[in-house]
Every structure is written in C-alpha cells, then in structure tokens.
Design a protein around this motif. Structure first.
Motif, short mmCIF file in Angstrom:
data_model
loop_
_atom_site.label_atom_id
_atom_site.label_comp_id
_atom_site.label_asym_id
_atom_site.label_seq_id
_atom_site.Cartn_x
_atom_site.Cartn_y
_atom_site.Cartn_z
N SER A 186 -1.50 53.57 58.58
CA SER A 186 -0.57 53.39 57.47
C SER A 186 0.88 53.40 57.92
O SER A 186 1.25 54.10 58.86
N ASP A 187 1.69 52.62 57.22
CA ASP A 187 3.13 52.69 57.43
C ASP A 187 3.71 53.96 56.81
O ASP A 187 4.66 54.54 57.34
N ASP A 188 3.15 54.35 55.66
CA ASP A 188 3.58 55.58 54.98
C ASP A 188 2.35 56.26 54.41
O ASP A 188 1.45 55.60 53.86
N CYS A 189 2.31 57.59 54.52
CA CYS A 189 1.16 58.36 54.06
C CYS A 189 1.59 59.45 53.08
O CYS A 189 2.66 60.06 53.24
N ILE A 190 0.75 59.67 52.09
CA ILE A 190 0.91 60.82 51.19
C ILE A 190 -0.37 61.63 51.32
O ILE A 190 -1.48 61.10 51.13
N PHE A 191 -0.24 62.91 51.63
CA PHE A 191 -1.40 63.75 51.93
C PHE A 191 -1.76 64.62 50.73
O PHE A 191 -0.88 65.20 50.08
N ILE A 192 -3.05 64.70 50.47
CA ILE A 192 -3.54 65.59 49.42
C ILE A 192 -4.65 66.46 50.00
O ILE A 192 -5.28 66.10 51.00
N PRO A 193 -4.93 67.63 49.40
CA PRO A 193 -5.99 68.50 49.90
C PRO A 193 -7.36 67.82 49.85
O PRO A 193 -7.62 66.98 48.98
N GLN A 194 -8.21 68.19 50.79
CA GLN A 194 -9.58 67.69 50.79
C GLN A 194 -10.30 68.19 49.54
O GLN A 194 -10.12 69.33 49.12
N ALA A 195 -11.13 67.33 48.94
CA ALA A 195 -11.90 67.71 47.76
C ALA A 195 -13.14 66.82 47.68
O ALA A 195 -13.17 65.72 48.23
N HIS A 196 -14.14 67.28 46.96
CA HIS A 196 -15.34 66.48 46.72
C HIS A 196 -14.93 65.17 46.05
O HIS A 196 -14.02 65.15 45.22
N GLU A 197 -15.60 64.09 46.37
CA GLU A 197 -15.19 62.77 45.87
C GLU A 197 -15.20 62.68 44.35
O GLU A 197 -14.44 61.89 43.77
N ILE A 198 -16.03 63.48 43.68
CA ILE A 198 -16.06 63.46 42.22
C ILE A 198 -14.81 64.10 41.63
O ILE A 198 -14.32 63.69 40.58
N VAL A 199 -14.28 65.08 42.32
CA VAL A 199 -13.11 65.82 41.84
C VAL A 199 -11.81 65.20 42.35
O VAL A 199 -10.75 65.32 41.71
N ALA A 200 -11.86 64.52 43.48
CA ALA A 200 -10.66 64.00 44.16
C ALA A 200 -9.74 63.16 43.28
O ALA A 200 -8.51 63.21 43.46
N PRO A 201 -10.24 62.36 42.33
CA PRO A 201 -9.31 61.57 41.50
C PRO A 201 -8.26 62.40 40.77
O PRO A 201 -7.15 61.92 40.52
N LEU A 202 -8.60 63.64 40.42
CA LEU A 202 -7.63 64.51 39.76
C LEU A 202 -6.46 64.84 40.69
O LEU A 202 -5.37 65.19 40.22
N LEU A 203 -6.68 64.71 41.98
CA LEU A 203 -5.63 64.96 42.96
C LEU A 203 -4.93 63.67 43.37
O LEU A 203 -3.71 63.61 43.47
#
Length: 613
Positions: free
Chosen positions: A563-580
């Motif tokens: 990526s040219d630019d990255c935004i990092f979020i905490p690891q989470a189960h794929e079902i829950v990840a959209p909330l992050l």
C-alpha cells in the motif's frame, strides 16, 4: 427532511421557534420561515437560505406573540425561493400553514381551485392544500376543524400540517400522515416539533401523533381526534433524551462528535443484552416472535441508504450463523415491486429515524400480506417502531450529522446480536464458537477507541494527500464488501467526490479500466478467509499504477507493504471486523470533506430524515 415547530402558551413563541428551527437544521433544508399570531392578525416572515438569514430578517419585528409556527423547507415542488418558503398564507389572508410531506394529487386540486378564481404565489403543493382547506370552509360554512378533516380525506400523499387562523387566536391545528409530529406538554403551554429535539429543556412529557390524527392545541388543552371526528386519549410518554446529546460538546462538527461517540453507542447497544461470560444474549423482541422466527422460510431486510449497507452485512451474518435464506431490499423498490410475501416471512426494517417514508410504506404493504415486522430503529416512539410487531432499539442516541456514522455501527451491533440470538435458538452455531464471537463483540467498544486514539493523525495526513482527487474506488470482499460501499457513500456525501464501491473480485469486470496513477483505490483488507484473494486484487491495482490506501489488521505486513498509505485497526474475527474497519473510512471522509471546505454536517441536497419519496 423539512422541520416543523410550533408553540402556544404563556411565553413569547418567537425564541422557541427560532431555536427549534436551529435544532432541526440537521434534517436538511433550503429556506425557513415563521408565522406569529397577534390578536386577530397573522404575521409571516420567510426567507430562502439558512435560519440565520431568517433570524436577521425577524430581528426588527414584534416578537411578543404567545403563539406561532415555524418551518424549514427541503424543496420538492418548486425551487428554493422566498415565495416557495413556508409558511404559506391563504388567499383570504386568514389562514397560515406549514407542511412537511408531499400532496400527490395537488395538480388536480390546483386545477379545481384555479377554476374557482384562486391565485397562487408559489409553486408548492402546500399552498394548494391550504387554499383547498379554506375553500371547503367557505363553501360548506363549517368550522375550520371540520374543513381540515374533509380536506385530508380527499388528499393523497404524506403530510404533517400546522395551521393558524385569525379566527382562533389561541389555537394551533395539527394533523399527520406519514411524516412525524411530536407534541410536548408543559404547564399551560404546548411545544410542537418534527422530533423532540426542539423541546428539550422545556418538557419531558410528549405525545407522538399517529397517522390520520388531528390535534387541536391550546395553551392548557390538547384535543386529539381521528378523521372520523372521534375523540382519542393522548398517550403521554416520558422523554429520555438529554439536551447535551444534541450539542457539539466542544467538537468542531457533529459528524466528528458522533464518530467519537461510537465506543459509547456500541457499548450502549450491547449493554443489558450481551453476557459474554455466560454466553447469553437477551433480546426480548426476538423472544416475543420466537415461533415466527423459527418457522420463517426467509428473512427480508428492508432499508435505504446507509441502513441498506448495514442490512447487507446482516444478510451475510444471518445466513452464515443461522442458515436462513435472507434477502436485502431497497425499500424504494420493494414497495413498488409487488413482491411475493406471506405469513412465513419475517421483515427486518432498518431505519435511523424510524420515519423513512419508503421503508414505512414497504412495511405497511408487507404487513397486509401477513408478514411479521421486526424493527431496528434509533428513535423511541417513531412510526416504524409503532408499526412493528417486535423490535430492538439501537441506543445510539440522537444523530445530528446528516451523514450517518454512529447509527450505522449501532445497527450493525444489533444485527450481530440478532444473528447470534437466532443462531442459539435454532442450534445452528457451535456453543464454543458462539461464546468466542460474543467475547469478540464485547471488546469492540475498546477496539474502536483504540483506532480513534492511534490513527487520527495518520488519517488526517492521508486526507490531505488525496483531497483533490476527482474519483475514488472502494473495494472489499465478503464482510468487508458492504463496508466498501459505506465508505464510498460517506465520501460522496460529505466531500462531493465521485466514489464507487465494488466487490474486489468484480473490479476486473469493468472498473479496472478506470485505474491509473491518478485514481486512489481504498481496500478494506483485514485478515479473513479471503485475505489472500484480496492481496491478489491489490497487486492487480498496484501493477496498473493505482494509488493504494488500505485498511489492514495491525500485524498484516503483506497488505501494508503493497500500500501507498495504510490505516491499521486491531485484529478481530471477520464477523466482528466490519465494526472496526468502517471507523477509518468515516474519518477519512470527514477530513477530506473538511479539507475541501464542505459543510460536513449539512451536505448539499441531503436530508437526515427522508420523509418523502
């Protein structure tokens, strides 16, 4: 869209009207006006533009009247102009009206009135309705209340009207069908509004007016009737909203405040419902229709806009966890498509306001065909909440910014709970997996706060880099595809940059033709079962010199290196990840909008609560 206020009592009405209109600005509008009743004379002042322009115009008028009505208009019939602004005055000058909604048969009524010699000073359907009421009153020699009833039986469409008459110096006449109206009850005074926000700080007791009801409001009396002239007993409710919830609280914009409200909004939507340690979910609305849900052949999710994106995620969740066929429908299409519905269907209605016109009509049609309605809304006492057989409130609190943020994540939270609860009831989910998902869900507020604490400056920098782009492409797979759609919508809404969301695999079937060194492509690329596939899609964009912005899991070196630019979020189960993963996209849209000088709280042409078609 459109805002209505009214006051009758013992204090000057003007301050309540002006402040009330300001509190309703979030609904979207292009002109504003007020009418005050002085003894037997009516004074109307209205102006295209913002409430501030109206306030300047009204600063020099007499303001001591204890009765008045006000309006902010979102143009439907006729361009934004002083003439088309509300309130409207009848031909005789003895009646004044404000109206929210659309009168669908106004053209036929107008033709009828023109033949009788009426003239019109605006292009609006609202002026037609007012003169139609006056014509009935004059030709039938009847009381104004009766003329309103007769008129409303003949009109088709949606409306909330407030009406003043020279003949009744202490009375506001009000009626509704399809658009919201709340009446606050004080000591020797009454407050009216399209929602409860104008009356916060004045009263905690409110009455939500139902469709086909007519209210006659005096300082010390509220008379409620149906259109058949039968007296009704007003149902008084306690208002649990606080004034602080509709103020900015030190933030520059409501949108930013509401993005930062999300840890609390998600927590409040989970509170009392999720016991991750015991592996239990409490949703009384689900329990109340348990038999219908267990027997349902399919679940249909009906929504508009951002809520439709939440519904799409709901489809993925419910099908995977509960093994029930789910369809997601745009309410505006569903209501006209003559769908096949019966008593074996459960309809989930998603709406922030609970007043979305297309969704409301779609539900009414489905209910007549025997479907069970489950409402997920944010506003207590709203029309969809009252129409539903069961439901769950999102507890996001008031959302003032037009572009939805915390209402979206609150809807996702409730859908997660719904899917997990139904899966438990049906026995389609392993208990260990269910408890793992519940524990993941319980951690979401903390993880959202972590994103807000760690990624803000990074996102500001990215926004500054790409603020002048003409187009954006948003890509995601699986649970991240609806988040790509939502990210693109947010950018369009608040920055006016053209943006499209696609499933990442579909990019090769057309959109890749747009990719060059000038196109920012946003990937929602958190670690999940299709992570390797989306890495391949990122490489395809990279090889065509596209600019890659990626939302990635914190430990993902592969995606970040591409990526040219990255935004990092905490690891989470794929079902829950959209909330992050949606949080960075909200912030990116917000800061690009701010960089471009947009009014991010009140984007052009948009309205918060879409109460017309």
């Amino acid at each position: 869209m459109c805002g209505i206020v009214g006051y009758v009592g013992h204090r000057p009405a003007y301050p309540y009207l002006i402040e009330g209109l300001k509190k309703l600005e979030y609904r979207g509008y292009d002109s504003a006006g007020i009418a005050l009743h002085f003894g037997n004379a009516l004074k109307v002042v209205k102006k295209a533009g913002k409430v501030a322009a109206l306030e300047e115009l009204t600063a020099v008028i007499e303001q001591g009247s204890p009765i008045g009505i006000g309006h902010t208009r979102w143009a439907t019939h006729g361009i934004p102009s002083d003439n088309n602004a509300h309130p409207h005055t009848s031909q005789s000058g003895k009646l004044v009206l404000v109206h929210n909604g659309i009168i669908e048969n106004y053209a036929a009524l107008k033709e009828e009135l023109l033949k009788k010699g009426y003239t019109f000073h605006s292009d609006t359907d609202s002026e037609v309705l007012l003169n139609f009421i006056e014509d009935i009153q004059q030709n039938n020699n009847c009381a104004l209340e009766e003329a309103i009833r007769i008129a409303l039986k003949r009109v088709s469409g949606a409306y909330v009207i407030l009406l003043l008459s020279e003949e009744y110096p202490q009375t506001i006449f009000a009626a509704r069908k399809g658009s919201p109206l709340v009446i606050g009850i004080g000591q020797g005074e009454h407050f009216l509004g399209s929602d409860a926000s104008p009356m916060l700080g004045y009263t905690k007791e409110v009455v939500y007016i139902n469709d086909y009801e007519l209210a006659i409001i005096k300082p010390d009396e509220l008379i409620l009737k149906n259109l058949g002239n039968e007296r009704l007993t007003p149902f008084v409710q306690q208002l649990d909203m606080e004034l602080a919830s509709i103020e900015k609280g030190g933030y520059e914009h409501f949108m930013l405040k509401e993005i930062y409200d999300q840890p609390a909004a998600i927590y409040d939507s989970l509170r009392g419902r999720l016991d991750a340690q015991q592996g239990q979910i409490t949703l009384s609305g689900v329990d109340s229709i348990k038999d219908k849900l267990m027997a349902a052949r399919r679940i249909i999710i009906v929504a508009c806009g951002t809520s439709w994106h939440a519904g799409l995620l709901g489809e993925y969740l419910i099908e995977e966890l509960c093994r029930v066929n789910v369809e997601v429908e745009y309410a505006s299409e569903f209501r006209y498509r003559n769908p096949v519905i019966d008593e074996h269907d459960v309809i989930i209605a998603l709406s922030q306001s609970g007043e979305t016109a297309d969704t409301l009509v779609a539900l009414e049609n489905a209910k007549t065909q025997g479907a069970t309605i489950f409402g997920i809304v944010n506003v207590v006492g709203s029309s969809i909440a009252r129409l539903s057989d069961a439901g769950a409130y999102t507890h996001a609190g008031p959302e003032i910014g037009v572009a939805s943020t915390k209402a979206f994540t609150a809807q996702l939270t409730v859908l997660q709970l719904f899917a997990l609860k139904l899966a438990q009831m049906k026995g389609t989910l392993d208990k260990t997996v269910a408890q793992e998902l519940m524990q993941e869900l319980a951690l979401v507020p903390e993880k959202v706060q972590h994103i807000l604490d760690t990624q803000l400056e990074n996102i500001k920098k990215i926004a500054s880099t790409y603020k002048d782009a003409r187009d954006f492409l948003y890509l995601g797979r699986g649970y991240n595809f609806p988040i790509a759609l939502e990210g693109a919508l947010k950018l369009k809404e608040v920055s006016y940059i053209h943006a499209e969301g696609y499933p990442a695999a579909e990019m090769k079937h057309g959109p890749i033709a747009l990719v060059d060194e000038h196109l920012p492509v946003v990937f929602v690329a958190t670690k999940d079962r299709v992570h390797e596939k989306i890495i391949s899609n990122m490489q395809e964009i990279k090889s065509r010199r596209g600019k890659l912005i990626a939302v990635v899991s914190e430990d993902d070196q592969t995606a970040s290196s591409l990526s040219d630019d990255c935004i990092f979020i905490p690891q989470a189960h794929e079902i829950v990840a959209p909330l992050l993963s949606v949080i960075p996209l909200q912030l990116l849209s917000y800061y690009i909008g701010v960089e471009r000088g947009s009014d991010v709280d009140k984007p052009r042409n948009l309205a918060k609560s879409v109460t017309v078609e």
